[in-house]
Motif scaffolding. Structure first.
Motif, PDB file in Angstrom:
ATOM      1  N   PHE A   1       3.302   6.402   5.843  1.00 23.57           N
ATOM      2  CA  PHE A   1       4.383   6.298   4.847  1.00 23.57           C
ATOM      3  C   PHE A   1       3.894   6.406   3.398  1.00 23.57           C
ATOM      4  O   PHE A   1       4.674   6.242   2.470  1.00 23.57           O
ATOM      5  N   GLU A   2       2.585   6.660   3.213  1.00 24.27           N
ATOM      6  CA  GLU A   2       2.028   6.642   1.854  1.00 24.27           C
ATOM      7  C   GLU A   2       2.750   7.650   0.942  1.00 24.27           C
ATOM      8  O   GLU A   2       2.794   8.831   1.228  1.00 24.27           O
ATOM      9  N   PHE A   3       3.293   7.161  -0.136  1.00 23.45           N
ATOM     10  CA  PHE A   3       4.011   7.972  -1.138  1.00 23.45           C
ATOM     11  C   PHE A   3       5.146   8.800  -0.546  1.00 23.45           C
ATOM     12  O   PHE A   3       5.494   9.842  -1.060  1.00 23.45           O
TER      13      PHE A   3
ATOM     14  N   ASP B   1      -9.377   5.971   4.098  1.00 21.96           N
ATOM     15  CA  ASP B   1     -10.492   5.521   3.239  1.00 21.96           C
ATOM     16  C   ASP B   1     -10.572   3.996   3.096  1.00 21.96           C
ATOM     17  O   ASP B   1     -11.665   3.433   3.037  1.00 21.96           O
ATOM     18  N   ASP B   2      -9.399   3.335   3.086  1.00 21.20           N
ATOM     19  CA  ASP B   2      -9.394   1.870   2.915  1.00 21.20           C
ATOM     20  C   ASP B   2     -10.283   1.204   3.974  1.00 21.20           C
ATOM     21  O   ASP B   2     -11.152   0.388   3.660  1.00 21.20           O
ATOM     22  N   SER B   3     -10.031   1.571   5.236  1.00 17.33           N
ATOM     23  CA  SER B   3     -10.789   0.957   6.326  1.00 17.33           C
ATOM     24  C   SER B   3     -12.190   1.550   6.435  1.00 17.33           C
ATOM     25  O   SER B   3     -13.138   0.845   6.781  1.00 17.33           O
TER      26      SER B   3
ATOM     27  N   GLY C   1       5.418   3.609  -2.042  1.00 12.28           N
ATOM     28  CA  GLY C   1       4.247   3.904  -2.867  1.00 12.28           C
ATOM     29  C   GLY C   1       2.971   3.922  -2.049  1.00 12.28           C
ATOM     30  O   GLY C   1       2.911   4.550  -0.984  1.00 12.28           O
ATOM     31  N   ASP C   2       1.978   3.186  -2.524  1.00 15.52           N
ATOM     32  CA  ASP C   2       0.655   3.185  -1.882  1.00 15.52           C
ATOM     33  C   ASP C   2       0.663   2.264  -0.657  1.00 15.52           C
ATOM     34  O   ASP C   2      -0.015   1.226  -0.617  1.00 15.52           O
ATOM     35  N   THR C   3       1.444   2.663   0.348  1.00 12.42           N
ATOM     36  CA  THR C   3       1.740   1.772   1.481  1.00 12.42           C
ATOM     37  C   THR C   3       0.517   1.388   2.317  1.00 12.42           C
ATOM     38  O   THR C   3       0.426   0.257   2.783  1.00 12.42           O
ATOM     39  N   ASP C   4      -0.407   2.329   2.541  1.00 14.32           N
ATOM     40  CA  ASP C   4      -1.555   1.978   3.389  1.00 14.32           C
ATOM     41  C   ASP C   4      -2.387   0.881   2.727  1.00 14.32           C
ATOM     42  O   ASP C   4      -2.800  -0.087   3.362  1.00 14.32           O
ATOM     43  N   THR C   5      -2.587   1.031   1.435  1.00 14.28           N
ATOM     44  CA  THR C   5      -3.468   0.107   0.714  1.00 14.28           C
ATOM     45  C   THR C   5      -2.803  -1.253   0.496  1.00 14.28           C
ATOM     46  O   THR C   5      -3.435  -2.298   0.693  1.00 14.28           O
ATOM     47  N   ILE C   6      -1.530  -1.243   0.132  1.00 12.24           N
ATOM     48  CA  ILE C   6      -0.837  -2.519  -0.101  1.00 12.24           C
ATOM     49  C   ILE C   6      -0.668  -3.265   1.226  1.00 12.24           C
ATOM     50  O   ILE C   6      -0.910  -4.481   1.305  1.00 12.24           O
TER      51      ILE C   6
END
Ligand code: R7I
Ligand code: MG
Ligand code: MG
Ligand code: MG
Length: 348
Positions: free
Chosen positions: A26-28, A64-66, A300-305
Motif C-alpha cells: 500500500f506504500e504511497f 529495505d526496512d527489514s 503514505g509511507d505505509t511499510d515504514t510506519i
C-alpha cells in the motif's frame, strides 16, 4: 513481567518485519480506503485465503526496512558489540547482493552505499555526512531499522542512545534523521519495559515519558531554539486525548505520513497508542493487528510506519499477540525469530 523477555524480543523483531511486509503493498497508494485495507486483513485471516496460500505458498516480501533491520541485528549477534564498519559492510553487501529489493530503498541512500564501497569503508560515516550538500539525510531510513538497538542495549540507557545515534549515522547524519531514530528506539524500549498483563497501557504516562526524554535529547541550537520531535509529541498527546479519537485526516495533516523521520516516527508511535482502544472500522480485538492495520490506513509511507508501529506493539505485547496468518504469509519470519533469539542470548 507477565510476558517473557524472549517473547518480547521476538515480538519486536517480528512486528517490525510484518508491518513492513503487510504495509508495502500500500506504500504511497493513497487511493486505498480504510475499507479496502480492512478487507485485506480479514482475508488474510479467512479460510479461503489460507487454502489459496497453501496451494501457491507465495509470501508478502519485505523491503529495505527489514533488509536493514536484519543487518543491524546480524551485526550485533556476530560481533557481540557495536561495530560500525561491520554494519556498513553488511548494509552494502545486502543492497548489492539482493537485487529483488534494490528498488525499495530510499532514493538517495543508494549514493551512500556506492561511496562506502568505493572508499572501502575507510570512514563509515563520511558518505552519509555528504548527503544533501552536507546536511545529511532526514529520511526515516535510520528510524525504520532501529528496533534491534532497543533490544541489544535494553539494560543501559546511555549506551542505547549512543548506539542508536551511531547506527543511524552510517546513512543519516541530519539531526532530524538521528533524533527520529532515537525516538523510535525509545518507544520500542518503553514497550519492552511495560507489562501488558498488568491492565491497560497507561497511554498518557507512555507519552509523557517520551516527551520528557526528547526534551533532554533535542539540542535546541540545531533547530533555531526549537525541539521538533518534542513539539510533534505534544501534538500527538492532544490527538490521543480527543474525545472519540482523532480522525484519520487530522492525524495525516498534523503528524504526517511521509518518508521523513519527523513526519513518520510520531505517527507510528501514535498508531500504537491509538490502537490500545477500539478504532471505528477496524473490527478486531487483537491489538497487534489493530496497530498495524491502523498505521497502514493512514496511507503514505505505509511499510515504514507500520513497521515502526509493529515493532513497538510487538515489544509490548510479545509474540503471542501476533497470530499465525500474519507469520505464515510473510517472508523472513524464521530468520527474524532466530535473530531475536540471538539478541536475547547476548542480553542474558
Ligand atoms: O531515509 P531513507 O533510507 O528512505 C527510507 C524510505 C522508507 O519509506 C523506505 O520504505 C523506502 O521506501 O525509503 O532514504 P533517503 O533517500 O536518505 O531519504 C528519503 C527521502 O527523504 C529522500 O529521497 C528525500 O526525498 C527526502 N530527504 C530530503 N530531502 C531534502 N533534503 C531526506 N533528507 C533530505 C534533505 O536533507
Ligand atoms: Mg521500505
Ligand atoms: Mg519505498
Ligand atoms: Mg517506506
Amino acid at each position: 513481567c507477565g510476558i517473557s523477555r524472549l517473547s518480547k524480543f521476538r515480538g519486536a523483531l517480528l512486528g517490525a518485519l510484518l508491518g513492513d511486509c503487510l504495509g508495502s503493498p500500500f506504500e504511497f497508494d493513497d487511493d486505498e480506503s480504510p475499507i479496502v485495507i480492512h478487507k485485506f486483513f480479514e482475508k488474510l485471516e479467512g479460510p479461503d485465503f489460507k487454502f489459496f496460500f497453501l496451494l501457491l505458498a507465495p509470501k508478502y516480501a519485505y523491503t529495505d526496512d527489514s533488509a536493514m533491520t536484519k543487518c543491524v541485528a546480524k551485526s550485533f549477534v556476530s560481533q557481540g558489540c557495536l561495530d560500525e564498519k561491520d554494519l556498513a559492510k553488511r548494509f552494502v553487501t545486502e543492497f548489492y547482493s539482493d537485487r529483488r529489493r534494490a528498488n525499495t530503498y530510499g532514493q538517495h541512500v543508494v549514493d551512500v552505499f556506492h561511496k562506502l564501497r568505493a572508499l572501502k569503508f575507510a570512514d563509515p560515516f563520511k558518505p552519509a555526512s555528504e548527503q544533501f550538500n552536507g546536511t545529511g539525510s532526514y529520511g526515516n531510513g535510520g528510524a525504520m531499522r532501529i528496533s534491534p538497538v532497543a533490544l541489544f542495549c535494553h539494560t543501559d540507557y546511555d549506551v542505547m542512545l549512543h548506539t542508536a545515534k551511531r547506527v543511524t549515522q552510517i546513512t543519516h547524519t541530519h539531526a532530524l534523521g538521528v533524533n527520529g531514530a532515537i525516538l523510535q528506539c525509545l518507544a520500542v524500549h518503553e514497550g519492552l519495559t511495560q507489562d501488558p498483563t498488568q491492565g491497560p497501557l497507561d497511554v498518557e504516562k507512555f507519552t509523557d515519558g517520551l516527551i520528557s526524554k526528547m526534551q533532554m535529547i533535542e539540542q535546541t541550537d540545531e533547530f533555531d531554539g526549537k525541539r521538533p520531535f518534542h513539539t510533534q509529541l505534544l501534538i500527538m498527546k492532544k490527538l490521543l486525548a480527543k474525545e472519540g479519537g482523532a480522525n484519520v485526516h487530522e492525524v495525516k495533516e498534523s503528524l504526517g505520513n511521509d518518508v521523513t523521520a519527523i513526519f513518520s516516527v510520531p505517527t507510528a508511535i501514535f498508531s500504537f497508542l491509538r490502537a490500545q482502544k477500539p478504532i471505528p472500522g477496524i473490527e478486531t480485538e487483537n491489538k497487534f493487528r489493530r496497530t498495524v492495520q491502523y498505521a497502514i490506513s493512514l496511507g503514505g509511507d505505509t511499510d515504514t510506519i507500520a513497521s515502526m508501529a509493529g515493532a513497538i506493539a510487538g515489544a509490548y505485547f510479545g509474540e503471542e499477540e501476533i497470530s499465525d496468518p500474519y507469520r505464515k504469509y510473510c517472508e523472513g519470519v524464521e530468520e527474524f525469530l532466530e535473530l531475536a533469539d540471538g539478541l536475547y542470548e547476548l542480553a542474558k
